[in-house]
Design a protein around this motif. Sequence first.
Motif, PDB file in Angstrom:
ATOM      1  N   HIS A   1      -9.929   5.829  -9.442  1.00 54.85           N
ATOM      2  CA  HIS A   1     -11.221   4.809  -9.654  1.00 54.85           C
ATOM      3  C   HIS A   1     -10.217   3.713  -9.515  1.00 54.85           C
ATOM      4  N   ARG A   2      -9.101   3.490  -9.456  1.00 54.21           N
ATOM      5  CA  ARG A   2      -8.838   1.640  -8.501  1.00 54.21           C
ATOM      6  C   ARG A   2      -7.387   1.808  -8.115  1.00 54.21           C
ATOM      7  N   LEU A   3      -6.950   1.652  -6.834  1.00 52.58           N
ATOM      8  CA  LEU A   3      -6.148   1.001  -6.477  1.00 52.58           C
ATOM      9  C   LEU A   3      -5.386  -0.007  -7.386  1.00 52.58           C
ATOM     10  N   PRO A   4      -3.641   0.425  -6.931  1.00 51.52           N
ATOM     11  CA  PRO A   4      -2.960  -0.135  -7.216  1.00 51.52           C
ATOM     12  C   PRO A   4      -3.034  -1.928  -6.713  1.00 51.52           C
ATOM     13  N   GLY A   5      -2.356  -2.823  -8.011  1.00 48.09           N
ATOM     14  CA  GLY A   5      -2.564  -4.478  -7.618  1.00 48.09           C
ATOM     15  C   GLY A   5      -1.328  -4.616  -6.528  1.00 48.09           C
ATOM     16  N   ALA A   6      -0.354  -4.444  -6.557  1.00 45.18           N
ATOM     17  CA  ALA A   6       0.850  -4.367  -6.246  1.00 45.18           C
ATOM     18  C   ALA A   6       1.209  -2.706  -5.568  1.00 45.18           C
ATOM     19  N   VAL A   7       1.957  -2.676  -4.335  1.00 45.85           N
ATOM     20  CA  VAL A   7       2.381  -0.923  -3.233  1.00 45.85           C
ATOM     21  C   VAL A   7       3.847  -1.348  -4.186  1.00 45.85           C
ATOM     22  N   TYR A   8       4.311  -1.761  -3.591  1.00 43.14           N
ATOM     23  CA  TYR A   8       5.465  -2.304  -3.396  1.00 43.14           C
ATOM     24  C   TYR A   8       6.571  -2.925  -4.939  1.00 43.14           C
ATOM     25  N   PHE A   9       7.471  -2.253  -5.563  1.00 39.36           N
ATOM     26  CA  PHE A   9       8.716  -2.547  -5.996  1.00 39.36           C
ATOM     27  C   PHE A   9       9.646  -2.550  -5.589  1.00 39.36           C
ATOM     28  N   LYS A  10      10.479  -3.747  -6.714  1.00 37.19           N
ATOM     29  CA  LYS A  10      11.889  -3.091  -6.078  1.00 37.19           C
ATOM     30  C   LYS A  10      12.830  -4.040  -6.202  1.00 37.19           C
ATOM     31  N   PRO A  11      14.082  -3.770  -6.987  1.00 36.82           N
ATOM     32  CA  PRO A  11      15.000  -4.276  -7.369  1.00 36.82           C
ATOM     33  C   PRO A  11      15.481  -5.737  -6.782  1.00 36.82           C
ATOM     34  N   ARG A  12      15.793  -6.462  -7.667  1.00 42.00           N
ATOM     35  CA  ARG A  12      16.163  -8.055  -7.053  1.00 42.00           C
ATOM     36  C   ARG A  12      17.552  -8.156  -6.981  1.00 42.00           C
ATOM     37  N   GLY A  13      17.288  -9.123  -5.663  1.00 37.43           N
ATOM     38  CA  GLY A  13      18.522  -9.172  -5.259  1.00 37.43           C
ATOM     39  C   GLY A  13      19.199  -8.717  -4.228  1.00 37.43           C
ATOM     40  N   ILE A  14      18.757  -6.972  -4.588  1.00 34.78           N
ATOM     41  CA  ILE A  14      19.550  -6.386  -3.348  1.00 34.78           C
ATOM     42  C   ILE A  14      18.681  -6.299  -1.772  1.00 34.78           C
ATOM     43  N   PRO A  15      19.149  -6.264  -1.052  1.00 30.40           N
ATOM     44  CA  PRO A  15      18.030  -6.141   0.275  1.00 30.40           C
ATOM     45  C   PRO A  15      17.664  -4.837   0.699  1.00 30.40           C
ATOM     46  N   LEU A  16      16.357  -4.834   1.168  1.00 29.18           N
ATOM     47  CA  LEU A  16      15.505  -3.209   1.365  1.00 29.18           C
ATOM     48  C   LEU A  16      16.083  -2.685   2.481  1.00 29.18           C
ATOM     49  N   VAL A  17      17.427  -2.925   3.206  1.00 29.71           N
ATOM     50  CA  VAL A  17      18.199  -2.330   3.861  1.00 29.71           C
ATOM     51  C   VAL A  17      19.070  -1.414   3.438  1.00 29.71           C
ATOM     52  N   ASP A  18      19.911  -1.406   2.401  1.00 28.98           N
ATOM     53  CA  ASP A  18      20.777  -1.158   1.877  1.00 28.98           C
ATOM     54  C   ASP A  18      20.248   0.027   0.299  1.00 28.98           C
ATOM     55  N   LEU A  19      18.089  -0.533   0.018  1.00 29.07           N
ATOM     56  CA  LEU A  19      18.445   0.209  -0.607  1.00 29.07           C
ATOM     57  C   LEU A  19      17.509   1.885  -0.633  1.00 29.07           C
ATOM     58  N   GLU A  20      17.634   2.945  -1.412  1.00 29.74           N
ATOM     59  CA  GLU A  20      16.804   4.192  -1.745  1.00 29.74           C
ATOM     60  C   GLU A  20      15.350   3.679  -1.471  1.00 29.74           C
ATOM     61  N   GLU A  21      14.127   4.606  -1.764  1.00 32.20           N
ATOM     62  CA  GLU A  21      12.567   3.542  -1.630  1.00 32.20           C
ATOM     63  C   GLU A  21      11.982   5.671  -1.783  1.00 32.20           C
ATOM     64  N   VAL A  22      11.841   5.383  -2.990  1.00 35.19           N
ATOM     65  CA  VAL A  22      11.030   6.281  -3.737  1.00 35.19           C
ATOM     66  C   VAL A  22       9.611   6.528  -3.092  1.00 35.19           C
ATOM     67  N   GLY A  23       8.704   7.683  -3.184  1.00 31.86           N
ATOM     68  CA  GLY A  23       7.413   6.314  -2.530  1.00 31.86           C
ATOM     69  C   GLY A  23       6.812   7.745  -3.468  1.00 31.86           C
ATOM     70  N   LEU A  24       5.269   7.525  -4.057  1.00 29.67           N
ATOM     71  CA  LEU A  24       4.634   7.552  -5.354  1.00 29.67           C
ATOM     72  C   LEU A  24       3.580   7.561  -4.934  1.00 29.67           C
ATOM     73  N   ALA A  25       2.254   8.586  -5.047  1.00 26.23           N
ATOM     74  CA  ALA A  25       1.301   8.716  -4.414  1.00 26.23           C
ATOM     75  C   ALA A  25       0.662   8.640  -4.660  1.00 26.23           C
ATOM     76  N   LEU A  26      -1.331   7.875  -4.659  1.00 25.28           N
ATOM     77  CA  LEU A  26      -1.699   7.129  -5.013  1.00 25.28           C
ATOM     78  C   LEU A  26      -2.318   7.944  -6.159  1.00 25.28           C
ATOM     79  N   ASP A  27      -2.869   9.396  -5.855  1.00 26.64           N
ATOM     80  CA  ASP A  27      -2.458  10.448  -7.379  1.00 26.64           C
ATOM     81  C   ASP A  27      -1.941  10.487  -8.394  1.00 26.64           C
TER      82      ASP A  27
END
Length: 158
Positions: free
Chosen positions: A11-37
């Motif tokens: 019924h509605r798409l998310p307002g924000a599509v990316y969340f990450k822990p503060r202060g850690i560069p993206l390259v050092d982060l593992e990522e979890v993919g949450l589908a829209l459903d």
Amino acid sequence: MPRPRCLRRVHRLPGAVYFKPRGIPLVDLEEVGLALDEFEAIRLADLQGLYQDQAAEQMGISRPTFGRIIEAARRKVADALYHGKALRIEGGEIIMASKRMFRCSDCQHAWEVPFGTGRPAACPQCQSKNLHRAEEERGQARSSGAGCGRRLRRGKKE
Ligand SMILES: [Zn+2]
């Protein structure tokens, strides 16, 4: 043979599509993919507090399917929070729920109502109760409301 999968109504798409822990560069982060459903399942079950059968109906899927989606969604969110991973919301086999349009027969005011909120009681403009569904929206509602079952039966014939 792969089983044909149902599209999940969202019924509605998310307002924000990316969340990450503060202060850690993206390259050092593992990522979890949450589908829209999965995101929608969390909204319906955990934010709106719907029972699973109600939530399943909102998404146009069966209750066991909803149960699997919400379970996977919660595990992913927990994984991201607990292990400090980034969370990306995207993808998934979804269709957007159509909005329903109503028109007031007295003042001709037309307005949209989100799917699943029920028929409006009165015209927001003149308070008339003389309302009807606007024609152009009926076709849309029918095409996107085509149930999974119908799709499956059609698939078997071919
Ligand atoms: Zn009116």
